[in-house]
Design an enzyme around this catalytic site. Structure first.
Site, PDB file in Angstrom:
ATOM      1  N   GLU A  31      -3.889   2.002  -7.439  1.00  7.13           N
ATOM      2  CA  GLU A  31      -4.328   3.158  -6.556  1.00  7.13           C
ATOM      3  C   GLU A  31      -3.330   4.369  -6.795  1.00  7.13           C
ATOM      4  O   GLU A  31      -2.398   4.451  -6.159  1.00  7.13           O
ATOM      5  CB  GLU A  31      -4.229   3.038  -5.032  1.00  7.13           C
ATOM      6  CG  GLU A  31      -5.120   1.685  -4.572  1.00  7.13           C
ATOM      7  CD  GLU A  31      -5.266   2.096  -3.076  1.00  7.13           C
ATOM      8  OE1 GLU A  31      -6.592   2.228  -2.558  1.00  7.13           O
ATOM      9  OE2 GLU A  31      -4.442   1.924  -2.192  1.00  7.13           O
ATOM     10  N   HIS A  77       0.890  -1.104  -0.110  1.00  6.75           N
ATOM     11  CA  HIS A  77       0.012   0.065   0.138  1.00  6.75           C
ATOM     12  C   HIS A  77       0.986   1.249  -0.012  1.00  6.75           C
ATOM     13  O   HIS A  77       1.900   1.142   0.811  1.00  6.75           O
ATOM     14  CB  HIS A  77      -0.795  -0.137   1.103  1.00  6.75           C
ATOM     15  CG  HIS A  77      -2.059   1.053   1.351  1.00  6.75           C
ATOM     16  ND1 HIS A  77      -1.660   2.336   1.651  1.00  6.75           N
ATOM     17  CD2 HIS A  77      -3.380   0.867   0.682  1.00  6.75           C
ATOM     18  CE1 HIS A  77      -2.761   3.004   1.635  1.00  6.75           C
ATOM     19  NE2 HIS A  77      -3.805   2.097   1.190  1.00  6.75           N
TER      20      HIS A  77
HETATM   21  P1  PGA Z   1      -9.169   6.549   0.497  1.00  8.53           P
HETATM   22  O1  PGA Z   1      -8.083   5.637   0.634  1.00  8.53           O
HETATM   23  O2  PGA Z   1     -10.561   5.654  -0.056  1.00  8.53           O
HETATM   24  O3  PGA Z   1      -9.424   7.179   1.694  1.00  8.53           O
HETATM   25  O4  PGA Z   1      -8.766   7.544  -0.574  1.00  8.53           O
HETATM   26  C1  PGA Z   1      -7.957   4.580  -0.319  1.00  8.53           C
HETATM   27  C2  PGA Z   1      -6.728   3.770   0.067  1.00  8.53           C
HETATM   28  O5  PGA Z   1      -5.725   4.215   0.824  1.00  8.53           O
HETATM   29  O6  PGA Z   1      -6.648   2.308  -0.051  1.00  8.53           O
END
Ligand code: PGA
Length: 252
Positions: free
Chosen positions: A164, A94
């Site tokens: 992401e 992550h």
């Molecule tokens: P968020 O975070 O939905 O608060 O933008 C997503 C993540 O970090 O997996």
């Protein structure tokens, strides 16, 4: 049609077990709705036992991170320990772990350790920023190569990816990606996977999107983008917001 995958990443929240139990009760009230998805909840380790017990009728337990090796490493938790708690999915790499120093190679090592322990690795990657020359695509391709090195054609289908983009994550971000840009990126990821592992193997890899997902954009982001699911941070900490996300992806 396959159920959409939904991963609730609680990060370092809620701050007490009592609040975690209340949050979970909020989820449990809507269990019939959640059963329409493949739901995973990734709480802090300290709440694992409570979540594992309550979630089993409508979802599965996931982890946010772990340490790739078992043994004398004070303060760490191994993949085998996660497995013993009933964990099914392990988030690795992550961006918030990467910002603490984790490299793509280390995230790849965790993905292999998770797989070896019988967990599904959910491997996160995404660019810091986008540019008109498409330099971010080259970055994504390199990341995939490193993160998935060591996986065979046979095994790669057991992995999930979470695309992401860093600029879309968190309260201070620019907000979620535009759905058209998401479909282009998912297409690119599928092509990169096919180049690395062949088309048949690549098609087995589920690809999720994460970054500012909420009830207003979840349906749009999932429908027609080629993504198989969503990784949700902030909006997963409020049962009503999370329910709104599920409704927007399950009710047409
Ligand atoms: P968020 O975070 O939905 O608060 O933008 C997503 C993540 O970090 O997996």
């Amino acid at each position: 049609m396959a159920k959409s995958i939904l991963v609730a990443n609680w990060k370092n929240y809620p701050v007490s077990l009592a609040e975690a139990k209340t949050l979970l009760k909020g989820y449990a009230k809507k269990k019939d709705l959640y059963k329409k998805t493949r739901l995973f909840i990734a709480p802090p380790f300290t709440y694992f036992e409570s979540v594992a017990d309550k979630v089993k009728t409508f979802g599965s337990l996931a982890s946010q991170d772990f340490f790739a090796k078992p043994g004398t490493f004070t303060g760490t938790v191994s993949a085998d320990t996660l497995k013993s708690f009933g964990t099914k999915l392990a988030i690795v790499g992550h961006s918030e772990r990467r910002s603490l120093g984790e490299t793509a190679a280390e995230a790849g090592e965790k993905a292999r350790a998770a797989f070896k322990a019988g967990l599904t690795p959910l491997i996160c990657f995404g660019e810091k920023s986008r540019d008109a020359d498409g330099e971010h695509f080259r970055f994504l391709q390199e990341e995939l190569k490193t993160l998935l090195s060591g996986f065979s054609k046979k095994d790669v289908g057991a992995c999930m990816l979470a695309y992401e983009p860093l600029w879309a994550i968190g309260a201070k971000s620019k907000g979620a990606i535009d759905p058209t840009e998401l479909s282009q990126t998912i297409l690119f990821i599928k092509k990169a996977l096919a180049d690395l592992f062949g088309r048949a193997a690549a098609e087995k890899v589920a690809i999720l999107y994460g970054g500012s997902v909420d009830h207003t954009n979840a349906g749009l982001l999932l429908r027609n983008s080629g993504a198989h699911g969503l990784l949700v941070g902030r909006a997963s900490l409020n049962p009503q917001s999370f329910e709104g996300i599920v409704r927007s992806i399950t009710e047409k």
